[in-house]
Design a protein around this motif. Structure first.
Motif, PDB file in Angstrom:
ATOM      1  N   GLY A  17      31.787  46.876  36.501  1.00 38.94           N
ATOM      2  CA  GLY A  17      33.160  46.656  36.073  1.00 38.94           C
ATOM      3  C   GLY A  17      34.135  46.398  37.200  1.00 38.94           C
ATOM      4  O   GLY A  17      35.334  46.287  36.969  1.00 38.94           O
ATOM      5  N   LYS A  18      33.625  46.306  38.433  1.00 39.22           N
ATOM      6  CA  LYS A  18      34.469  46.035  39.592  1.00 39.22           C
ATOM      7  C   LYS A  18      33.895  44.863  40.387  1.00 39.22           C
ATOM      8  O   LYS A  18      32.721  44.510  40.247  1.00 39.22           O
ATOM      9  CB  LYS A  18      34.551  47.270  40.503  1.00 39.22           C
TER      10      LYS A  18
ATOM     11  N   ARG B 217      28.756  40.574  41.700  1.00 43.44           N
ATOM     12  CA  ARG B 217      30.040  41.281  41.754  1.00 43.44           C
ATOM     13  C   ARG B 217      30.870  40.901  42.974  1.00 43.44           C
ATOM     14  O   ARG B 217      31.916  41.500  43.218  1.00 43.44           O
ATOM     15  CB  ARG B 217      29.795  42.791  41.737  1.00 43.44           C
TER      16      ARG B 217
ATOM     17  N   GLU C 282      31.117  39.055  32.947  1.00 46.38           N
ATOM     18  CA  GLU C 282      31.652  39.368  31.622  1.00 46.38           C
ATOM     19  C   GLU C 282      30.804  40.439  30.936  1.00 46.38           C
ATOM     20  O   GLU C 282      31.334  41.342  30.281  1.00 46.38           O
ATOM     21  CB  GLU C 282      31.713  38.091  30.790  1.00 46.38           C
TER      22      GLU C 282
ATOM     23  N   VAL D 202      33.971  42.664  33.179  1.00 42.97           N
ATOM     24  CA  VAL D 202      35.023  42.033  33.980  1.00 42.97           C
ATOM     25  C   VAL D 202      35.501  40.778  33.256  1.00 42.97           C
ATOM     26  O   VAL D 202      34.709  39.882  32.944  1.00 42.97           O
ATOM     27  CB  VAL D 202      34.516  41.661  35.389  1.00 42.97           C
ATOM     28  N   GLU D 203      36.796  40.703  32.981  1.00 40.19           N
ATOM     29  CA  GLU D 203      37.368  39.549  32.287  1.00 40.19           C
ATOM     30  C   GLU D 203      37.680  38.440  33.289  1.00 40.19           C
ATOM     31  O   GLU D 203      38.202  38.693  34.374  1.00 40.19           O
ATOM     32  CB  GLU D 203      38.643  39.971  31.551  1.00 40.19           C
TER      33      GLU D 203
ATOM     34  N   VAL E 137      38.741  36.006  38.539  1.00 40.12           N
ATOM     35  CA  VAL E 137      38.905  37.434  38.269  1.00 40.12           C
ATOM     36  C   VAL E 137      40.270  37.883  38.760  1.00 40.12           C
ATOM     37  O   VAL E 137      40.724  37.466  39.836  1.00 40.12           O
ATOM     38  CB  VAL E 137      37.806  38.252  38.986  1.00 40.12           C
TER      39      VAL E 137
ATOM     40  N   ARG F  55      43.404  43.877  39.189  1.00 41.56           N
ATOM     41  CA  ARG F  55      42.872  44.737  38.130  1.00 41.56           C
ATOM     42  C   ARG F  55      41.450  45.202  38.416  1.00 41.56           C
ATOM     43  O   ARG F  55      41.103  46.357  38.144  1.00 41.56           O
ATOM     44  CB  ARG F  55      42.911  43.952  36.805  1.00 41.56           C
ATOM     45  N   TYR F  56      40.628  44.311  38.977  1.00 43.85           N
ATOM     46  CA  TYR F  56      39.193  44.615  39.064  1.00 43.85           C
ATOM     47  C   TYR F  56      38.666  44.853  40.480  1.00 43.85           C
ATOM     48  O   TYR F  56      37.523  45.266  40.639  1.00 43.85           O
ATOM     49  CB  TYR F  56      38.393  43.474  38.436  1.00 43.85           C
ATOM     50  N   ARG F  57      39.474  44.592  41.468  1.00 43.09           N
ATOM     51  CA  ARG F  57      38.973  44.701  42.845  1.00 43.09           C
ATOM     52  C   ARG F  57      38.728  46.156  43.216  1.00 43.09           C
ATOM     53  O   ARG F  57      39.535  47.042  42.917  1.00 43.09           O
ATOM     54  CB  ARG F  57      39.990  44.099  43.807  1.00 43.09           C
TER      55      ARG F  57
END
Length: 208
Positions: free
Chosen positions: A125-126, A163, A188, A192-193, A199, A203-205
């Motif tokens: 998720g990251k 990732r 996805e 992760v959107e 990306v 939000r995801y880093r």
């Protein structure tokens, strides 16, 4: 631990290690790592005792020398990077094993290995950028080496290179394992959107 056999037996428990006697003088028996054939343990008899030469991080070099009189600067080797351990019975087995283990880790440590270990630490998720992975591997300047290492990823099942994205959060245009859109698909599935193949790094880093 006072014998050569005990030291060699322990050294051979490490992955890829093997015993070697490369010199005409049979007093010298080494334990090497198959990948690169580098020796991390040298054994020989000197002054009535078995001696071990082990590689040492310079930051720990003097710690061991000050802790035990039987740990001295490496005999016949670079004294900044090697210590000699005299097996005279005064050093606890646990510390001898620790010094051998540290020698193994130093000999097998490579930038590529550090890169792969860093990528393994990116949680589901990251994502991380190439520069992030380089920093996690110890040198932010080797971001280009990260791309090269991931392109040759030997174990994508356990080294999740999907990732890793570029500094703009974009996927690789030619993901090495499965084609152009495979990285997006895996991200996805990982939670992760992506929007237009990008990306949201805010939000995801991963936080370093």
């Amino acid at each position: 631990m006072t014998t050569r056999e005990e030291a060699i037996e322990y050294a051979l428990t490490f992955a890829g290690s093997y015993k070697d006697a490369p010199f005409r003088d049979q007093n010298w028996i080494l334990v090497r790592v198959r990948d690169g054939k580098k020796a991390f343990l040298w054994t020989y008899e000197r002054n009535g005792y078995i001696n071990l030469n082990v590689k040492v991080d310079p930051e720990w070099r003097d710690f061991w020398r000050n802790a035990y009189r039987s740990v001295i600067p490496g005999w016949h080797q670079n004294k900044d990077h090697w210590n000699t351990v005299i097996l005279d019975g005064t050093i606890p087995d646990s510390d001898i094993k620790r010094m051998i283990a540290e020698s193994y880790e130093l000999v097998t440590d490579t930038p590529t290995k550090r890169i792969y270990e860093a990528v393994k630490r990116i949680p589901a998720g990251k994502v991380a950028t190439y520069a992030d992975v380089a920093e996690m591997a110890g040198d932010r300047r080797m971001a280009r080496a990260v791309g090269n290492a991931l392109h040759h990823n030997p174990d994508p099942e356990h080294i999740p290179c999907f990732r890793v994205v570029n500094a703009n959060g974009e996927c690789s245009g030619s993901f090495a394992f499965g084609g152009e859109l495979e990285q997006e698909r895996r991200l996805e599935a990982d939670g992760v959107e992506l929007v237009n193949g990008r990306v949201d790094l805010d939000r995801y880093r991963i936080k370093l």
